[in-house]
Design an enzyme around this catalytic site. Sequence first.
Site, PDB file in Angstrom:
ATOM      1  N   ASN A 160      -2.846   4.236 -14.850  1.00 32.56           N
ATOM      2  CA  ASN A 160      -1.996   4.497 -13.692  1.00 32.56           C
ATOM      3  C   ASN A 160      -0.611   4.923 -14.191  1.00 32.56           C
ATOM      4  OD1 ASN A 160       0.058   3.958 -11.723  1.00 32.56           O
ATOM      5  ND2 ASN A 160      -1.445   2.833 -10.513  1.00 32.56           N
ATOM      6  N   HIS A 166       4.566   4.693 -12.927  1.00 29.85           N
ATOM      7  CA  HIS A 166       5.901   4.327 -13.409  1.00 29.85           C
ATOM      8  C   HIS A 166       6.546   5.386 -14.294  1.00 29.85           C
ATOM      9  CE1 HIS A 166       5.672   0.829 -11.120  1.00 29.85           C
ATOM     10  NE2 HIS A 166       4.652   0.326 -11.782  1.00 29.85           N
ATOM     11  N   ARG A 176      16.469   9.987 -11.573  1.00 27.99           N
ATOM     12  CA  ARG A 176      17.422  11.094 -11.717  1.00 27.99           C
ATOM     13  C   ARG A 176      17.047  12.308 -10.873  1.00 27.99           C
ATOM     14  NH1 ARG A 176      21.430  10.257 -15.815  1.00 27.99           N
ATOM     15  NH2 ARG A 176      21.748   8.038 -15.532  1.00 27.99           N
ATOM     16  N   HIS A 220      -0.596   6.295  -7.207  1.00 29.51           N
ATOM     17  CA  HIS A 220      -0.535   5.697  -5.868  1.00 29.51           C
ATOM     18  C   HIS A 220       0.502   6.475  -5.056  1.00 29.51           C
ATOM     19  CE1 HIS A 220       0.007   1.694  -3.403  1.00 29.51           C
ATOM     20  NE2 HIS A 220      -0.189   2.749  -2.632  1.00 29.51           N
ATOM     21  N   ARG A 273       2.510   6.310  -2.273  1.00 32.47           N
ATOM     22  CA  ARG A 273       2.947   5.309  -1.284  1.00 32.47           C
ATOM     23  C   ARG A 273       3.599   5.988  -0.096  1.00 32.47           C
ATOM     24  NH1 ARG A 273       3.072  -0.102  -3.810  1.00 32.47           N
ATOM     25  NH2 ARG A 273       3.852  -0.776  -1.799  1.00 32.47           N
ATOM     26  N   ARG A 289       8.140   6.150  -3.200  1.00 30.66           N
ATOM     27  CA  ARG A 289       9.126   5.630  -4.151  1.00 30.66           C
ATOM     28  C   ARG A 289       8.922   6.167  -5.566  1.00 30.66           C
ATOM     29  NH1 ARG A 289       7.253  -0.660  -4.435  1.00 30.66           N
ATOM     30  NH2 ARG A 289       7.527  -0.510  -2.203  1.00 30.66           N
ATOM     31  N   HIS A 290       7.690   6.569  -5.897  1.00 34.88           N
ATOM     32  CA  HIS A 290       7.497   7.175  -7.226  1.00 34.88           C
ATOM     33  C   HIS A 290       6.708   8.490  -7.118  1.00 34.88           C
ATOM     34  CE1 HIS A 290       4.027   4.558  -6.708  1.00 34.88           C
ATOM     35  NE2 HIS A 290       4.626   3.477  -7.173  1.00 34.88           N
ATOM     36  N   GLU A 299      -4.717   6.174  -5.297  1.00 36.70           N
ATOM     37  CA  GLU A 299      -4.589   4.930  -4.522  1.00 36.70           C
ATOM     38  C   GLU A 299      -3.813   5.261  -3.265  1.00 36.70           C
ATOM     39  OE1 GLU A 299      -2.602   2.149  -7.033  1.00 36.70           O
ATOM     40  OE2 GLU A 299      -4.272   2.015  -8.410  1.00 36.70           O
ATOM     41  N   THR A 344       4.916  -4.304  -5.816  1.00 40.02           N
ATOM     42  CA  THR A 344       3.643  -3.698  -6.187  1.00 40.02           C
ATOM     43  C   THR A 344       2.588  -4.229  -5.212  1.00 40.02           C
ATOM     44  OG1 THR A 344       2.030  -3.435  -7.985  1.00 40.02           O
ATOM     45  CG2 THR A 344       3.219  -5.516  -7.921  1.00 40.02           C
ATOM     46  N   THR A 345       1.359  -3.703  -5.281  1.00 40.83           N
ATOM     47  CA  THR A 345       0.332  -4.106  -4.314  1.00 40.83           C
ATOM     48  C   THR A 345       0.037  -5.600  -4.466  1.00 40.83           C
ATOM     49  OG1 THR A 345      -0.581  -1.928  -4.800  1.00 40.83           O
ATOM     50  CG2 THR A 345      -1.859  -3.350  -3.334  1.00 40.83           C
ATOM     51  N   GLU A 361     -12.602  -2.356  -6.074  1.00 36.57           N
ATOM     52  CA  GLU A 361     -11.767  -2.716  -7.217  1.00 36.57           C
ATOM     53  C   GLU A 361     -11.275  -4.126  -6.954  1.00 36.57           C
ATOM     54  OE1 GLU A 361      -8.847   0.117  -8.616  1.00 36.57           O
ATOM     55  OE2 GLU A 361      -7.564  -1.499  -9.353  1.00 36.57           O
ATOM     56  N   HIS A 384      -4.943  -4.676 -11.879  1.00 38.97           N
ATOM     57  CA  HIS A 384      -3.656  -5.231 -11.455  1.00 38.97           C
ATOM     58  C   HIS A 384      -3.215  -6.325 -12.419  1.00 38.97           C
ATOM     59  CE1 HIS A 384      -0.169  -6.169  -9.140  1.00 38.97           C
ATOM     60  NE2 HIS A 384      -0.418  -5.088  -8.434  1.00 38.97           N
ATOM     61  N   GLY A 385      -2.083  -6.081 -13.053  1.00 42.29           N
ATOM     62  CA  GLY A 385      -1.498  -7.070 -13.948  1.00 42.29           C
ATOM     63  C   GLY A 385      -2.213  -7.192 -15.289  1.00 42.29           C
ATOM     64  N   GLY A 418      -1.684   0.083 -15.321  1.00 43.29           N
ATOM     65  CA  GLY A 418      -0.494   0.914 -15.237  1.00 43.29           C
ATOM     66  C   GLY A 418       0.702   0.342 -15.954  1.00 43.29           C
TER      67      GLY A 418
HETATM   68  N1  PXP Z   1      -5.142  -1.107  -9.134  1.00 43.95           N
HETATM   69  C1  PXP Z   1      -4.510  -0.999  -7.939  1.00 43.95           C
HETATM   70  C2  PXP Z   1      -5.348  -0.834  -6.723  1.00 43.95           C
HETATM   71  C3  PXP Z   1      -3.107  -1.003  -7.841  1.00 43.95           C
HETATM   72  O1  PXP Z   1      -2.518  -0.902  -6.636  1.00 43.95           O
HETATM   73  C4  PXP Z   1      -2.350  -1.088  -9.029  1.00 43.95           C
HETATM   74  C5  PXP Z   1      -0.853  -1.040  -8.955  1.00 43.95           C
HETATM   75  O2  PXP Z   1      -0.461   0.239  -8.558  1.00 43.95           O
HETATM   76  C6  PXP Z   1      -3.051  -1.186 -10.251  1.00 43.95           C
HETATM   77  C7  PXP Z   1      -4.431  -1.220 -10.275  1.00 43.95           C
HETATM   78  C8  PXP Z   1      -2.330  -1.234 -11.563  1.00 43.95           C
HETATM   79  O3  PXP Z   1      -1.615  -2.422 -11.672  1.00 43.95           O
HETATM   80  P1  PXP Z   1      -0.635  -2.634 -12.900  1.00 43.95           P
HETATM   81  O4  PXP Z   1       0.439  -1.603 -12.775  1.00 43.95           O
HETATM   82  O5  PXP Z   1      -0.147  -4.031 -12.724  1.00 43.95           O
HETATM   83  O6  PXP Z   1      -1.448  -2.445 -14.140  1.00 43.95           O
END
Ligand code: PXP
Length: 247
Positions: A7, A10, A18, A43, A45, A49-50, A70, A100-101, A151, A196-197, A218
């Site tokens: 992902n 970021h 900038r 993602h 959003r 924001r990004h 996403e 974050t989600t 997921e 996630h995480g 990500g």
């Molecule tokens: N999967 C989903 C559905 C998410 O929303 C995110 C965060 O955008 C991630 C995975 C990745 O999470 P992380 O950035 O914590 O690795």
Amino acid sequence: MIKLGVNIDHVATLRQTRGGCFPSIIEAAKICEKSGADSITVHLREDRRHIQSQDVYDLRESVKSKLNLEMAANEEIVRIALSAKPDFVCIVPEKRQELTTEGGLDVKNQKNNLASIVYKLKKAGIVVSIFIDADKDQVLACREIEADAVEIHTGKYAEFFKGNGSDSFKFKEELKKIYEVSQEVIKNGLILNAGHGLDYDNIEQICKIYDINEFNIGFSIVAKSLFTGLEVAVKNMKKLIDRNQSN
Ligand code: PXP
């Protein structure tokens, strides 16, 4: 083999500070692919924001592996998905104020709306996944709305690891729960993804769930890349996944 989706939101977070076009997410996606990423995730959003709408179209043109979008179950974003045609979408809950989600989607309580979105996306040839907490009822609801994949949100797994690593009771319980729900996902004929995480320290244990098709990672990779470069950050994560699942 468990695949790695990277992902790159970021990279866009940094770019947006900038307002120009550097660092380029197209370049970032290319480096990730060259370094072994099996797919590229962004993602889009609602608050932009990004990732911006145009990024999705630009990535569609340049990504050679698979593009995973996403998105919230929001009319405008569904329209963009239908015209950009990513390979996969993952429908996620979205709150304006969250960093974050924060949790999985409550599929059980919005089956009708989600079923019609899933139908439209699948009809356009897009593989549809739903981001859910490790909960068997949510898996059954995903099957009912005819999603292709789920997921599983690994946020709690990652949080519990932070305290005492893989030794903590809460961590072991959460891993067991993810494992049990994973079996339900497979039993119901759905593709199993997780994310996630996830990071370089906590990835090892979750790799033991062999049925996982793909991780979506990500923050940890993009943050690590500040010190190692993106190529090394992706390669190292890929190595960890490959090494731990074959043990
Ligand atoms: N999967 C989903 C559905 C998410 O929303 C995110 C965060 O955008 C991630 C995975 C990745 O999470 P992380 O950035 O914590 O690795």
